[in-house]
Design a protein around this motif. Structure first.
Motif, short mmCIF file in Angstrom:
data_model
loop_
_atom_site.label_atom_id
_atom_site.label_comp_id
_atom_site.label_asym_id
_atom_site.label_seq_id
_atom_site.Cartn_x
_atom_site.Cartn_y
_atom_site.Cartn_z
N UNK A 1 14.88 -38.17 -3.35
CA UNK A 1 15.04 -36.89 -2.65
C UNK A 1 14.48 -36.98 -1.24
N UNK A 2 13.30 -37.57 -1.08
CA UNK A 2 12.65 -37.63 0.23
C UNK A 2 13.46 -38.48 1.21
N UNK A 3 14.00 -39.59 0.73
CA UNK A 3 14.87 -40.41 1.59
C UNK A 3 16.15 -39.66 1.95
N UNK A 4 16.74 -38.97 0.97
CA UNK A 4 17.96 -38.20 1.22
C UNK A 4 17.70 -37.10 2.25
N UNK A 5 16.53 -36.48 2.17
CA UNK A 5 16.18 -35.44 3.14
C UNK A 5 16.03 -36.03 4.53
N UNK A 6 15.44 -37.20 4.64
CA UNK A 6 15.32 -37.86 5.93
C UNK A 6 16.70 -38.06 6.57
N UNK B 1 19.20 -28.59 5.01
CA UNK B 1 18.96 -30.02 4.81
C UNK B 1 18.28 -30.27 3.47
N UNK B 2 17.29 -29.44 3.13
CA UNK B 2 16.57 -29.58 1.86
C UNK B 2 17.52 -29.40 0.68
N UNK C 1 10.39 -26.25 -4.41
CA UNK C 1 9.71 -25.39 -3.43
C UNK C 1 9.47 -26.25 -2.21
N UNK C 2 9.58 -25.64 -1.05
CA UNK C 2 9.36 -26.41 0.17
C UNK C 2 8.53 -25.59 1.14
N UNK C 3 7.78 -26.31 1.95
CA UNK C 3 6.93 -25.68 2.96
C UNK C 3 7.12 -26.47 4.23
N UNK C 4 7.59 -25.77 5.25
CA UNK C 4 7.74 -26.36 6.57
C UNK C 4 6.46 -26.03 7.33
N UNK C 5 5.69 -27.09 7.61
CA UNK C 5 4.41 -26.90 8.27
C UNK C 5 4.57 -26.98 9.78
N UNK D 1 20.72 -31.63 -3.99
CA UNK D 1 21.93 -31.81 -4.79
C UNK D 1 22.60 -33.15 -4.54
N UNK D 2 22.31 -33.77 -3.41
CA UNK D 2 23.03 -34.99 -3.03
C UNK D 2 22.35 -36.30 -3.33
N UNK D 3 21.06 -36.30 -3.61
CA UNK D 3 20.41 -37.59 -3.85
C UNK D 3 20.92 -38.17 -5.17
N UNK D 4 21.14 -39.47 -5.24
CA UNK D 4 21.71 -40.09 -6.43
C UNK D 4 20.92 -39.82 -7.72
N UNK D 5 19.61 -39.70 -7.65
CA UNK D 5 18.84 -39.44 -8.87
C UNK D 5 19.10 -38.01 -9.34
#
Length: 141
Positions: free
Chosen positions: A58-63, A115-116, A136-140, A121-125
């Motif tokens: 997920x983190x790589x897909x978000x990048x 993007x999140x 849940x997400x937090x934009x700091x 929904x798009x990451x292969x896992x």
């Protein structure tokens, strides 16, 4: 592209022990067993490995999603919590919760949220898992 892992086991379910190893060698003969899976014993377990895989994917897909929107993350940190529950047919991974903390200079909340969601929904896992996936997400600052 293919990746592999190996699991070995000896003994019964509760008194047996096993090891898992990854093709990359990052994990090599890492211990797992009943205690590390269903109690609080030493070693790893399949759910913990799934959580790591999902958080990383997920983190790589978000990048990627952020770059495609014209932004570069200063930092992205995702924790994943896998829920293993006893259901009528046995045990099942029913839920995965992703918790993201992100620093992305200059991005607006709407662009970030899009993007999140696209990464979720798009990451292969995510595509592989049939469990309920929450986030849940937090934009700091």
């Amino acid at each position: 592209m293919k990746r592999s892992a190996t699991a070995a086991w000896s003994g019964g379910l509760k008194d047996g022990t096993g090891t898992v190893s990854l093709q990359s060698g990052v994990l090599s003969n890492s211990r797992y067993g009943f205690q590390s899976r269903f109690e609080e014993g030493p070693g790893t377990n399949p759910e913990e490995l799934i959580a790591a895989a999902h958080a990383g994917c997920f983190t790589m897909a978000l990048s990627l999603q952020l770059e495609e929107a014209g932004f570069k993350a200063e930092s992205l940190k995702t924790d994943a919590v896998v829920t293993l529950e006893k259901v009528a047919s046995g045990f099942e991974i029913t839920k995965i919760h992703l918790n993201l903390a992100a620093k992305v200079p200059g991005i607006g909340q709407d662009v970030f949220d899009t993007a999140v969601n696209n990464a979720k929904v798009g990451c292969p896992v995510s595509k592989l898992l049939k469990a309920e996936i929450s986030l849940t997400s937090k934009l700091e600052g």
